[in-house]
Design a protein around this motif. Structure first.
Motif, PDB file in Angstrom:
ATOM      1  N   LEU A   1      45.217  43.230  39.766  1.00  0.00           N
ATOM      2  CA  LEU A   1      44.056  43.055  38.889  1.00  0.00           C
ATOM      3  C   LEU A   1      43.074  42.038  39.483  1.00  0.00           C
TER       4      LEU A   1
ATOM      5  N   THR B   1      39.155  42.824  40.673  1.00  0.00           N
ATOM      6  CA  THR B   1      38.022  42.075  40.142  1.00  0.00           C
ATOM      7  C   THR B   1      37.366  41.162  41.166  1.00  0.00           C
TER       8      THR B   1
ATOM      9  N   LEU C   1      36.585  42.771  35.247  1.00  0.00           N
ATOM     10  CA  LEU C   1      37.108  44.139  35.340  1.00  0.00           C
ATOM     11  C   LEU C   1      36.112  45.130  34.748  1.00  0.00           C
TER      12      LEU C   1
END
Length: 128
Positions: free
Chosen positions: A51, A55, A82
């Motif tokens: 993640l 991002t 995100l």
């Protein structure tokens, strides 16, 4: 009385399990859209690393996610990043942070396309 409370607990457990499966499959789709392995969504800690890669945040942000209260702010920022990485706005990112079970399926199964890490905010901040 005892039968009704155990039935309610069973129904509640099924609803919880259904939401959990929905969020995991949605996160799997989000990772796949971003060109990352979908199975990373089910591996604890590694899913946070992926993640952060999606991002554009540095890996040391994992430390921020360990610190109480700071982790809430860091998570909100990561979710906003995100959303922006998929062409969505800040409000969508806040929705991801607080109502992920609603917004992750929209992001994963919707028509949002991964546009790369959200570095525009980082670059403008570093120029100051």
């Amino acid at each position: 009385m005892e039968n009704s409370s155990s039935a309610a607990a069973g129904i509640g457990s099924l609803i919880y399990l259904a939401i959990l499966v929905l969020v995991i499959t949605s996160m799997w789709k989000v990772f796949t859209k971003a060109g990352k392995p979908g199975w990373a969504a089910i591996i604890p800690i590694y899913n946070i690393i992926v993640l952060l890669e999606i991002t554009g945040r540095p890996l040391w942000w994992i430390v921020l996610l360990i610190i109480p209260l700071v982790n809430i702010v860091a998570l909100i920022i990561i979710m906003i990043d995100l959303a922006k990485s998929f062409g969505k706005g800040t409000g969508f990112g806040v929705g991801l942070a607080f109502l992920g079970f609603v917004f992750f399926p929209i992001l994963g199964f919707g028509d949002a396309v991964y546009q790369g890490p959200n570095t525009t905010d980082l670059q403008s901040f570093q120029k100051r």
